[in-house]
Enzyme design. Structure first.
Site, PDB file in Angstrom:
ATOM      1  N   ASP A  38       0.876  -1.158   0.000  1.00 34.79           N
ATOM      2  CA  ASP A  38       0.000   0.000   0.000  1.00 34.79           C
ATOM      3  C   ASP A  38       0.924   1.221   0.000  1.00 34.79           C
ATOM      4  OD1 ASP A  38      -2.354   1.664   0.517  1.00 34.79           O
ATOM      5  OD2 ASP A  38      -1.535   1.834   2.542  1.00 34.79           O
TER       6      ASP A  38
ATOM      7  N   ASP B 284       0.133   5.042   0.986  1.00 31.53           N
ATOM      8  CA  ASP B 284       0.027   5.965   2.120  1.00 31.53           C
ATOM      9  C   ASP B 284       0.002   5.213   3.447  1.00 31.53           C
ATOM     10  OD1 ASP B 284      -0.826   8.750   0.736  1.00 31.53           O
ATOM     11  OD2 ASP B 284      -1.801   7.089  -0.290  1.00 31.53           O
TER      12      ASP B 284
ATOM     13  N   ASP C 135      -1.568  -0.860   5.938  1.00 29.91           N
ATOM     14  CA  ASP C 135      -1.814  -0.298   7.274  1.00 29.91           C
ATOM     15  C   ASP C 135      -3.296  -0.116   7.566  1.00 29.91           C
ATOM     16  OD1 ASP C 135      -2.153   1.859   5.434  1.00 29.91           O
ATOM     17  OD2 ASP C 135      -1.901   3.274   7.092  1.00 29.91           O
TER      18      ASP C 135
END
EC number: 3.1.3.105
Length: 226
Positions: free
Chosen positions: A12, A14, A171
């Site tokens: 991922d 960001d 995250d």
């Protein structure tokens, strides 16, 4: 994590590969100044980064998500971000070493993000990752974004690698759900943009780490008979 003959690692963007919050915070502060308001506590914005532009401007201006004031602020945010999306964003501490370890092991890596390509590509280029990353999948490339498995399946297809040979790192719960449903192994990171009420231990990831360098050990274990 058991041995899985890993061939690729997908990230991922960001809150996992990159700390992009400094640009988001700078833009929301500039917006508040333009509206005659004092600076906002940066943590208010950082806590809702995973919710996207709407959540960030709502938090920065003390509005509810359904407030009619949010949409014009969201558009202002996106217009500003288009011009300043790659100013302060940086890889997290430990990410350069992790990427070097991935490449040294003969693995390939890429990015699967819910960030539109008009933002994701300039950031990758500015940080020198566009040439090293083998795939970049954004919402523009699919009909359904994460948590749907489509973005991960597209990335694996473009790489020509079976999802079972891929580790996806994220995250947010949607990252883990997307990876799991696509058939990849999954790693949740606690250092990213996790809302205070979220708990990665409940996401069902194959592994959870607190720092990017821990992922080097995860890869070592996955690539050997340990």
């Amino acid at each position: 994590m058991k041995r899985m003959r890993l061939k690729a690692v997908l990230f991922d963007m960001d809150g996992t590969l990159l700390d992009t919050a400094p640009d988001f915070i700078a833009i929301t502060q500039a917006m508040r100044a333009a509206h005659g308001l004092p600076p906002v506590d940066e943590q208010r914005v950082r806590d809702v980064v995973s919710g996207g532009a709407r959540a960030m401007v709502a938090a920065a201006f003390g509005l509810s998500l359904d407030s009619p004031e949010v949409e014009p602020l969201r558009q202002e945010f996106l217009d500003r971000y288009q011009e300043h999306c790659a100013v302060l964003s940086r890889p997290y501490d430990g990410i350069p070493e992790l990427l070097a370890a991935i490449e040294k092991a003969g693995l390939i890596w890429g990015v699967v993000t819910n960030k539109p390509v008009r933002f994701a590509e300039p950031i990758m280029q500015r940080l020198g990752y566009a040439e090293r990353s083998r795939v970049l999948v954004c919402p523009d490339h699919v009909t359904r974004s994460k948590p749907d498995p489509e973005p991960l399946l597209l990335a694996c297809s473009q790489l020509g690698i079976d999802p079972s040979r891929v580790l996806f790192i994220g995250d947010d719960l949607r990252d883990i759900e997307s990876g799991r449903d696509a058939g990849t192994k999954t790693a949740a990171v606690r250092y990213g943009y996790i809302h205070p009420e979220d708990n990665p231990a409940h996401w069902g990831a194959d592994v959870i780490v607190d720092h990017p360098r821990e992922l080097i050990d995860v890869l070592d274990r996955a690539l050997c008979d340990c």
